[in-house]
Design a protein around this motif. Structure first.
Motif, PDB file in Angstrom:
ATOM      1  N   UNK A  42       0.918  -1.165  -0.197  1.00 52.89           N
ATOM      2  CA  UNK A  42      -0.150  -0.051  -0.163  1.00 52.89           C
ATOM      3  C   UNK A  42       1.009   1.446  -0.067  1.00 52.89           C
ATOM      4  N   UNK A  43       1.882   1.273   0.837  1.00 56.41           N
ATOM      5  CA  UNK A  43       2.525   2.578   0.916  1.00 56.41           C
ATOM      6  C   UNK A  43       3.259   2.703  -0.345  1.00 56.41           C
ATOM      7  N   UNK A  44       4.051   1.642  -0.877  1.00 58.89           N
ATOM      8  CA  UNK A  44       4.709   1.701  -2.206  1.00 58.89           C
ATOM      9  C   UNK A  44       3.739   2.193  -3.278  1.00 58.89           C
ATOM     10  N   UNK A  45       2.593   1.729  -3.254  1.00 62.05           N
ATOM     11  CA  UNK A  45       1.367   2.038  -4.438  1.00 62.05           C
ATOM     12  C   UNK A  45       1.175   3.569  -4.058  1.00 62.05           C
ATOM     13  N   UNK A  46       1.001   4.096  -2.899  1.00 62.09           N
ATOM     14  CA  UNK A  46       0.795   5.336  -2.889  1.00 62.09           C
ATOM     15  C   UNK A  46       1.823   6.225  -3.200  1.00 62.09           C
ATOM     16  N   UNK A  47       3.002   5.941  -2.875  1.00 63.56           N
ATOM     17  CA  UNK A  47       4.285   6.716  -3.350  1.00 63.56           C
ATOM     18  C   UNK A  47       4.410   6.766  -4.856  1.00 63.56           C
ATOM     19  N   UNK A  48       3.891   5.739  -5.469  1.00 62.06           N
ATOM     20  CA  UNK A  48       3.847   5.656  -7.069  1.00 62.06           C
ATOM     21  C   UNK A  48       2.683   6.602  -7.673  1.00 62.06           C
TER      22      UNK A  48
END
Length: 451
Positions: A42-48
């Motif tokens: 989730x946190x990686x996706x939000x950063x993307x």
């Protein structure tokens, strides 16, 4: 033939949100999030979405509004040589995605109908898996694939204002209201606290240890859910007027799309944790197998299931019309075909391409892996290179139009496009190609050998 335009700003934003809010948010997001560690993904996706998705949306917006053309015509007008032909990639990508997207959307329609006629009573995961196998392939699957495509063709044939804009003004608010209600219900379930801990407490060690898997998955998810790399945002922006602030609109679209994806997690994971089902297991069929078993074991599960699967069907329709519009706009702009016959012909062609997916789910992996892991990312990479390095002046000038005092935003944006955006997309593409080659030499090769 006069080119159609959006009647209102809200119509454009809702249409773009409708394109972004679809199966990528609700079908793909939960099982991908579960597969790659919950909060770590989730946190990686939000950063993307924030660092890559937002500037990438603007890349497509400036091309579309500058040219008032479909992706093929737009790149032909702005570029030459290989760049003038690159627009075909988006037509091919949309064609492939919609062919299997329609089949999966048909699954959601069937599960909604099952809830209405029979209810969700299969608490045994093995029985739920058997139901999924029945729903996902066979003659009935072909019929629902055809019905869904008929709905899409009907909306597109009605035009930009009377078809797309009118439909999304109803569908998108309905999706948001239903999601908020379902997330509120999830908060009352016994497994909610464990689900929130899994979903919202990132383990950075997991990200560091598995970045080669999480990075391309998060990148592909961001591109898929924001409808990037398939020419949708180019096409929708081509119906815009010159007075629009593209950065403001892109920010609203990305925010609402991300909110929907996050809300889906607040719906799905509390349900799964309440009945003890592990998130992320089972691949593309996971949401059907796990949720039908879960709905059978919680209070009000039948109503919850009908609302959830029905909502996803609406979301899928809002996205599917955007993809078909890319293909139809090409025939209208470049060939001069009228909207109704163009919609019918392309709808039939997409239906035929999707037929193998109704026969065996291996074709879903074949189509989806190619589109999600390679073509979407490749399309975004080409656009970033084109706007960032080939026609940067055009991009900056178009972005400033409608912004008033940009305060250097256009200059900062073009450098984000040139360097970080290109680098991250390129790495994601390399990893995506590697994963797809692994699928072809592994699962798909085994399937062929067994025939």
């Amino acid at each position: 033939m006069a080119r159609e335009t959006w009647a209102t700003r809200a119509g454009f934003i809702l249409a773009a949100v409708g394109s972004a809010v679809g199966l990528g948010n609700v079908w793909r997001f939960p099982f991908i999030t579960g597969q790659y560690g919950g909060s770590s993904f989730l946190i990686t996706y939000l950063a993307f979405v924030a660092l890559i998705g937002f500037p990438a949306i603007l890349v497509e917006f400036v091309i579309g509004r500058r040219t008032d053309r479909n992706p093929v015509g737009a790149l032909r007008e702005l570029g030459s040589g290989v760049w003038g032909s690159a627009g075909w990639l988006f037509v091919v990508t949309g064609f492939i995605i919609l062919s299997y997207y329609s089949v999966v959307a048909g699954w959601f329609l069937r599960y909604t109908l099952i809830g209405i006629t029979e209810g969700y009573t299969l608490t045994d995961p093995a029985e739920a898996e058997a139901l999924y196998q029945t729903v996902s392939t066979g003659l009935d699957t072909l019929v629902f694939h055809a019905l869904f495509m008929l709905l899409v063709v009907g909306i597109i044939a009605a035009g930009v204002r009377r078809g797309i804009e009118l439909s999304v003004k109803v569908m998108i608010p309905a999706i948001l209201v239903l999601l908020v209600g379902l997330a509120g219900y999830g908060f009352t379930l016994d497994g909610a606290s464990a689900a929130y801990a899994y979903y919202l407490s990132p383990d950075f060690g997991t990200i560091a240890a598995n970045w080669t898997e999480i990075l391309p998955a998060a990148a592909g998810q961001a591109f898929f859910t924001l409808s990037l790399g398939m020419g949708v945002m180019i096409t929708y922006a081509s119906y815009l007027g010159e007075d629009r602030n593209l950065a403001a609109d892109a920010g609203i679209i990305a925010t609402i799309d991300t909110l929907v994806a996050v809300l889906v997690g607040f719906v799905v994971f509390p349900v799964l944790f309440t009945v003890g089902i592990e998130p992320g297991s089972g691949g593309p069929g996971a949401i059907f197998v796990s949720l039908t078993a879960a709905f059978a074991g919680i209070p009000g599960g039948r109503i919850l299931g009908i609302v959830f699967f029905g909502m996803v069907g609406i979301a899928a329709l809002s996205s599917a019309i955007s993809i078909l519009e890319v293909l139809v706009s090409y025939l209208i702009d470049e060939v001069g075909v009228a909207r109704v016959p163009a919609s019918a012909a392309l709808g039939a062609a997409v239906f035929l391409l999707g037929v193998p997916v109704t026969v065996d789910s291996i074709f879903l992996g074949l189509y989806d892996g190619l589109a999600y892991g390679i073509l979407l990312v490749l399309g975004s990479l080409l656009l970033a290179l084109f706007v960032g390095w080939v026609v940067p002046g055009v991009g900056r000038e178009e972005l400033r139009t409608g912004m008033g005092d940009a305060a250097g935003f256009d200059g900062a944006w073009i450098w984000v496009v040139r360097l970080p955006l290109v680098f991250v997309i390129f790495v994601s593409l390399v990893l995506g190609v590697t994963d797809y080659v692994g699928f072809l030499t592994g699962g798909f090769a085994d399937w062929l050998a067994a025939r």
